[in-house]
Design a protein around this motif. Structure first.
Motif, PDB file in Angstrom:
ATOM      1  N   THR A 122       0.829  -1.198   0.000  1.00 28.08           N
ATOM      2  CA  THR A 122       0.000   0.000   0.000  1.00 28.08           C
ATOM      3  C   THR A 122       0.864   1.249   0.000  1.00 28.08           C
ATOM      4  O   THR A 122       2.012   1.231   0.450  1.00 28.08           O
ATOM      5  CB  THR A 122      -0.926   0.053   1.233  1.00 28.08           C
ATOM      6  OG1 THR A 122      -0.137   0.105   2.430  1.00 28.08           O
ATOM      7  CG2 THR A 122      -1.858  -1.145   1.279  1.00 28.08           C
ATOM      8  N   TYR A 134      -4.540   4.847   3.510  1.00 27.03           N
ATOM      9  CA  TYR A 134      -3.705   4.042   2.616  1.00 27.03           C
ATOM     10  C   TYR A 134      -4.537   3.416   1.502  1.00 27.03           C
ATOM     11  O   TYR A 134      -5.749   3.240   1.620  1.00 27.03           O
ATOM     12  CB  TYR A 134      -2.943   2.966   3.393  1.00 27.03           C
ATOM     13  CG  TYR A 134      -3.810   1.999   4.165  1.00 27.03           C
ATOM     14  CD1 TYR A 134      -4.330   0.851   3.578  1.00 27.03           C
ATOM     15  CD2 TYR A 134      -4.108   2.226   5.513  1.00 27.03           C
ATOM     16  CE1 TYR A 134      -5.107  -0.038   4.279  1.00 27.03           C
ATOM     17  CE2 TYR A 134      -4.886   1.343   6.235  1.00 27.03           C
ATOM     18  CZ  TYR A 134      -5.386   0.203   5.623  1.00 27.03           C
ATOM     19  OH  TYR A 134      -6.175  -0.672   6.331  1.00 27.03           O
ATOM     20  N   GLY A 136      -3.908   0.426  -1.916  1.00 30.73           N
ATOM     21  CA  GLY A 136      -2.980  -0.462  -2.601  1.00 30.73           C
ATOM     22  C   GLY A 136      -3.691  -1.690  -3.119  1.00 30.73           C
ATOM     23  O   GLY A 136      -4.917  -1.718  -3.263  1.00 30.73           O
ATOM     24  N   THR A 160      -8.449   0.037   0.271  1.00 26.46           N
ATOM     25  CA  THR A 160      -8.233   1.389   0.768  1.00 26.46           C
ATOM     26  C   THR A 160      -8.720   1.435   2.213  1.00 26.46           C
ATOM     27  O   THR A 160      -9.704   0.784   2.565  1.00 26.46           O
ATOM     28  CB  THR A 160      -8.956   2.447  -0.089  1.00 26.46           C
ATOM     29  OG1 THR A 160      -8.643   3.752   0.413  1.00 26.46           O
ATOM     30  CG2 THR A 160     -10.463   2.261  -0.062  1.00 26.46           C
ATOM     31  N   ASP A 175     -10.857  -0.921   6.686  1.00 21.84           N
ATOM     32  CA  ASP A 175     -10.630  -0.799   5.250  1.00 21.84           C
ATOM     33  C   ASP A 175     -11.808  -1.338   4.454  1.00 21.84           C
ATOM     34  O   ASP A 175     -12.708  -1.982   4.984  1.00 21.84           O
ATOM     35  CB  ASP A 175      -9.315  -1.469   4.823  1.00 21.84           C
ATOM     36  CG  ASP A 175      -9.258  -2.950   5.137  1.00 21.84           C
ATOM     37  OD1 ASP A 175     -10.311  -3.609   5.152  1.00 21.84           O
ATOM     38  OD2 ASP A 175      -8.146  -3.460   5.365  1.00 21.84           O
TER      39      ASP A 175
END
Length: 199
Positions: A122, A134, A136, A160, A175
């Motif tokens: 990430t 973050y 990724g 994310t 997330d």
């Protein structure tokens, strides 16, 4: 899970994280001049939205996020009282790469066996001196026949999220994960909250 239930969980997820992180953001206005973000590595476990607050209180009362995390590991694969099957237990880890905006992350899903693993990378952006946002991607490797929050097959997962420290050792994170695929977007999306131990 229908769309209205997902919408309710999304609102809960955002409200919980904002409520926990907002005091950290505004504790010192000077951190915005040169923010360092969240630093350090951690291991954490996902908790259900309706148990997030009680789990955080349990960590606070025990005084040890490491002990709470060990309890989660010991209970992995065990049915709760009154249940015949055990839910999956998810563990997440972040390895901090010093002086880099990149983090190495991993997910392990356990039940009676290892159901899935997912390494990921990430890019992290600081939010003050105690939190990051973050984004990724990773690659999920799923045990054949397993039904997991990472799906039922191997494949790419886009992530994310946000993470923040609460005190010296406790970390909260959340997330949203998306599995590209033929199903509708809402069926490929999974939201989660977790509590971790920073080391």
């Amino acid at each position: 899970m229908n769309l209205s239930t997902r919408s309710g969980l999304a609102r809960f997820w955002v409200t919980s994280l904002c409520g926990a992180i907002a005091p950290l953001w505004f504790a010192n206005a000077s951190v915005w001049a040169n923010p360092t973000g969240f630093t350090g590595s951690y291991v954490g476990s996902v908790v259900s939205p309706d148990e997030f607050e009680s789990s955080l209180q349990s960590v606070a009362l025990s005084g040890s996020s490491a002990a709470w995390l060990m309890e989660q590991a010991m209970n992995a694969g065990r049915p709760a009282p009154g249940q015949t099957t055990a839910p999956d237990t998810q563990f997440h880890g972040r390895l901090d790469l010093p002086n880099s905006p990149i983090s190495l992350r991993g997910t392990l899903i356990l039940n009676q066996d290892i159901e899935a693993v997912m390494p990921s990378l990430t890019y992290d952006l600081p939010l003050g001196n105690a939190a990051n946002v973050y984004a990724g991607a990773g690659y999920a490797i799923v045990r054949p026949g397993a039904q997991t929050p990472l799906g039922d097959r191997d494949g790419v997962v886009i992530t994310t999220g946000v993470e923040a420290s609460v005190g010296r050792r406790v970390v909260i994170y959340g997330d949203v994960r998306y599995r590209p695929g033929p199903a509708a977007a809402t069926e490929n999306m999974h939201m989660q909250l977790g509590i971790g131990h920073r080391f």
